[in-house]
Design an enzyme around this catalytic site. Structure first.
Site, PDB file in Angstrom:
ATOM      1  N   SER A 284      24.243  28.341  39.105  1.00 11.11           N
ATOM      2  CA  SER A 284      24.784  29.012  40.278  1.00 11.11           C
ATOM      3  C   SER A 284      24.413  28.239  41.549  1.00 11.11           C
ATOM      4  O   SER A 284      24.690  27.046  41.636  1.00 11.11           O
ATOM      5  CB  SER A 284      24.282  30.463  40.314  1.00 11.11           C
ATOM      6  OG  SER A 284      24.978  31.223  41.271  1.00 11.11           O
TER       7      SER A 284
ATOM      8  N   ASP B 141      34.374  33.952  35.114  1.00  7.64           N
ATOM      9  CA  ASP B 141      33.315  34.071  36.119  1.00  7.64           C
ATOM     10  C   ASP B 141      33.883  34.761  37.356  1.00  7.64           C
ATOM     11  O   ASP B 141      34.804  34.249  37.999  1.00  7.64           O
ATOM     12  CB  ASP B 141      32.787  32.671  36.484  1.00  7.64           C
ATOM     13  CG  ASP B 141      31.511  32.712  37.311  1.00  7.64           C
ATOM     14  OD1 ASP B 141      31.336  33.669  38.100  1.00  7.64           O
ATOM     15  OD2 ASP B 141      30.701  31.772  37.187  1.00  7.64           O
TER      16      ASP B 141
ATOM     17  N   HIS C 102      29.116  34.805  34.583  1.00 11.46           N
ATOM     18  CA  HIS C 102      28.406  33.909  35.500  1.00 11.46           C
ATOM     19  C   HIS C 102      27.071  33.414  34.952  1.00 11.46           C
ATOM     20  O   HIS C 102      26.599  32.349  35.319  1.00 11.46           O
ATOM     21  CB  HIS C 102      28.185  34.639  36.830  1.00 11.46           C
ATOM     22  CG  HIS C 102      27.603  33.782  37.907  1.00 11.46           C
ATOM     23  ND1 HIS C 102      28.229  32.635  38.386  1.00 11.46           N
ATOM     24  CD2 HIS C 102      26.435  33.880  38.600  1.00 11.46           C
ATOM     25  CE1 HIS C 102      27.484  32.086  39.324  1.00 11.46           C
ATOM     26  NE2 HIS C 102      26.387  32.813  39.473  1.00 11.46           N
TER      27      HIS C 102
END
Length: 244
Positions: free
Chosen positions: A92, A194, A223
């Site tokens: 991320s 995602d 995610h």
């Protein structure tokens, strides 16, 4: 005080090192399973804790994106004292820092996991108040409890400082401005479902870096690639790439 299990982790191995960087409001434990997998393959692994993470949201609210980047730089410096060759993997927002680190230091390989160049509209980023109105403000951050993961991985913050969201936006813009300087071999992994980091982010990264790069698409991981159902594939693909 650091939350139990939220500490950085170091796993000594060979002279090839891997720096693991967690994401926004996350903590090192989210990458612990990946670190163990890499270490079993002979890598020395360091999972850093970004400043203001794994403590309190109030602590996080006082940190800038440069504070977070300094945590990454410190991790690289520590690992370089042990290893001759360093690769970096970021999940991320950590993927953005992995890219930025590759513009500052010599890294062998870069792996991004669900790095967010674009945030889906449904996340409400357009409604974020101006920076000066965000100090002292928080918004809830929902996440289901995950099974079969390190216990600390379920201790992520349940709310986000509004001011820190501005810092996340700043990291994204900084990465956009620097990404063309990335020349290290790059593996991009992203899930098509995602809803936190828009999948088009992966295409953007691929088209803007200067070095050799490719995308591996996942279909059902959302995610949280290092913790989701397809994580074994994520780990195996990363090891194959790093060993190449």
């Amino acid at each position: 005080m650091i939350l139990p299990g939220a500490e950085p982790f170091f796993m000594p191995g060979g002279k090839k090192g891997v720096l693991l960087i967690h994401g926004f409001t996350g903590l090192p434990a989210e990458l612990l399973l990946m670190g163990e997998f890499l270490n079993k393959q002979g890598f020395t692994v360091l999972g850093v804790r970004l400043a203001g993470h794994g403590t309190t949201v109030e602590d996080m609210s006082h940190m800038t994106w440069e504070d977070w980047m300094d945590s990454v730089r410190d991790g690289y410096a520590l690992l370089s004292g042990y290893c001759e060759d360093i690769s970096v993997i970021g999940h991320s927002m950590g993927g953005l820092f992995a890219l930025l680190l590759a513009t500052e230091e010599i890294v062998s390989h870069v792996v991004t996991l669900a790095a967010p160049i674009f945030i889906p509209e449904e996340r409400g980023l357009a409604a974020l108040p101006p920076r000066e109105a965000c100090y002292g403000g928080y918004v809830p951050k929902a996440r289901r409890r995950l099974k079969n993961v390190p216990p600390a991985a379920n201790r992520t913050y349940r709310k986000m400082p509004l001011i820190s969201i501005h810092e996340l936006v700043d990291v994204i813009e900084k990465t956009k401005g620097a990404i063309e300087e990335v020349t290290a071999p790059l593996l991009i992994m992203h899930s098509r479902d995602d809803h936190t980091a828009a999948p088009v982010s992966a295409d953007y990264i691929l088209s803007h870096v200067k070095g050799q790069a490719r995308i591996i698409w996942l279909e059902e991981s959302g995610h949280l690639l290092p913790l989701a159902s397809e994580r074994e594939r994520v780990f195996e693909e990363a090891v194959a790439f790093l060993q190449n």
